[in-house]
Design a protein around this motif. Sequence first.
Motif, PDB file in Angstrom:
ATOM      1  N   ASP A   2      19.247  29.349   0.864  1.00 31.19           N
ATOM      2  CA  ASP A   2      19.802  28.965   2.170  1.00 31.19           C
ATOM      3  C   ASP A   2      19.358  27.569   2.577  1.00 31.19           C
ATOM      4  OD1 ASP A   2      21.046  31.439   2.322  1.00 31.19           O
ATOM      5  OD2 ASP A   2      19.571  32.292   3.702  1.00 31.19           O
ATOM      6  N   ALA A   3      18.070  27.246   2.340  1.00 27.83           N
ATOM      7  CA  ALA A   3      17.543  25.927   2.697  1.00 27.83           C
ATOM      8  C   ALA A   3      18.222  24.828   1.889  1.00 27.83           C
ATOM      9  CB  ALA A   3      16.026  25.886   2.490  1.00 27.83           C
ATOM     10  N   LEU A   4      18.425  25.066   0.603  1.00 33.81           N
ATOM     11  CA  LEU A   4      19.081  24.073  -0.241  1.00 33.81           C
ATOM     12  C   LEU A   4      20.545  23.884   0.157  1.00 33.81           C
ATOM     13  CD1 LEU A   4      17.519  25.029  -3.671  1.00 33.81           C
ATOM     14  CD2 LEU A   4      17.178  22.897  -2.425  1.00 33.81           C
ATOM     15  N   ARG A   5      21.230  24.974   0.428  1.00 34.71           N
ATOM     16  CA  ARG A   5      22.632  24.877   0.848  1.00 34.71           C
ATOM     17  C   ARG A   5      22.747  24.119   2.170  1.00 34.71           C
ATOM     18  NH1 ARG A   5      26.304  28.473  -1.571  1.00 34.71           N
ATOM     19  NH2 ARG A   5      27.457  28.597   0.383  1.00 34.71           N
ATOM     20  N   TYR A  24      28.559  20.667  -4.475  1.00 37.26           N
ATOM     21  CA  TYR A  24      28.610  22.091  -4.765  1.00 37.26           C
ATOM     22  C   TYR A  24      27.249  22.690  -4.458  1.00 37.26           C
ATOM     23  CZ  TYR A  24      29.297  26.486  -7.170  1.00 37.26           C
ATOM     24  OH  TYR A  24      29.384  27.819  -7.459  1.00 37.26           O
ATOM     25  N   ALA A  25      27.240  23.761  -3.682  1.00 40.85           N
ATOM     26  CA  ALA A  25      25.986  24.366  -3.224  1.00 40.85           C
ATOM     27  C   ALA A  25      25.868  25.801  -3.708  1.00 40.85           C
ATOM     28  CB  ALA A  25      25.906  24.309  -1.710  1.00 40.85           C
ATOM     29  N   PRO A  38      26.003  29.488  -5.940  1.00 46.79           N
ATOM     30  CA  PRO A  38      24.706  30.136  -6.042  1.00 46.79           C
ATOM     31  C   PRO A  38      23.947  29.877  -7.340  1.00 46.79           C
ATOM     32  CG  PRO A  38      26.399  31.723  -6.528  1.00 46.79           C
ATOM     33  CD  PRO A  38      27.088  30.427  -6.184  1.00 46.79           C
ATOM     34  N   VAL A  39      24.613  29.356  -8.362  1.00 46.54           N
ATOM     35  CA  VAL A  39      23.949  29.198  -9.650  1.00 46.54           C
ATOM     36  C   VAL A  39      23.375  27.802  -9.847  1.00 46.54           C
ATOM     37  CG1 VAL A  39      24.267  29.352 -12.146  1.00 46.54           C
ATOM     38  CG2 VAL A  39      25.425  30.971 -10.648  1.00 46.54           C
ATOM     39  N   TYR A  40      24.044  26.795  -9.311  1.00 48.72           N
ATOM     40  CA  TYR A  40      23.554  25.422  -9.454  1.00 48.72           C
ATOM     41  C   TYR A  40      24.015  24.607  -8.256  1.00 48.72           C
ATOM     42  CZ  TYR A  40      28.256  24.177 -11.082  1.00 48.72           C
ATOM     43  OH  TYR A  40      29.602  23.974 -11.182  1.00 48.72           O
ATOM     44  N   PHE A  41      23.439  23.411  -8.132  1.00 55.59           N
ATOM     45  CA  PHE A  41      23.747  22.492  -7.035  1.00 55.59           C
ATOM     46  C   PHE A  41      24.180  21.174  -7.646  1.00 55.59           C
ATOM     47  CE2 PHE A  41      20.503  25.450  -5.763  1.00 55.59           C
ATOM     48  CZ  PHE A  41      21.033  25.984  -4.596  1.00 55.59           C
ATOM     49  N   MET A  42      25.171  20.528  -7.026  1.00 56.78           N
ATOM     50  CA  MET A  42      25.663  19.269  -7.560  1.00 56.78           C
ATOM     51  C   MET A  42      26.005  18.336  -6.394  1.00 56.78           C
ATOM     52  SD  MET A  42      28.919  18.674 -10.094  1.00 56.78           S
ATOM     53  CE  MET A  42      29.999  19.622  -9.047  1.00 56.78           C
ATOM     54  N   GLY A  56      16.294  17.917   9.809  1.00 59.12           N
ATOM     55  CA  GLY A  56      17.288  18.544  10.681  1.00 59.12           C
ATOM     56  C   GLY A  56      17.583  19.975  10.332  1.00 59.12           C
ATOM     57  N   GLY A  57      16.746  20.590   9.513  1.00 61.26           N
ATOM     58  CA  GLY A  57      17.032  21.938   9.054  1.00 61.26           C
ATOM     59  C   GLY A  57      16.360  23.050   9.804  1.00 61.26           C
TER      60      GLY A  57
END
Length: 73
Positions: A7-10, A27-28, A30-34, A68-69
């Motif tokens: 959730d924090a990363l998204r 892209y956030a 669930p498997v990877y972030f880009m 800001g999170g």
Amino acid sequence: MDEAVNDALRAAIMRLVDGREAGSDAYAGPVYFMLHGVPSEERARELAATFHAALYGELEPLNRAVPGGGPNG
């Protein structure tokens, strides 16, 4: 990955997109972030390091790099 970390990363990715530090095609999980369109290599490396730390449960660097999170960010 812990759901709170995901959730924090998204949320951080959404703040980066909203602040135009990353392209809207980010892209956030669930498997990877880009992220595309990060303004500099230095900033991209900073974000990569903070995302890596977050994956291991250390969210403070992410909160500093993408504020800001919430109450700590």
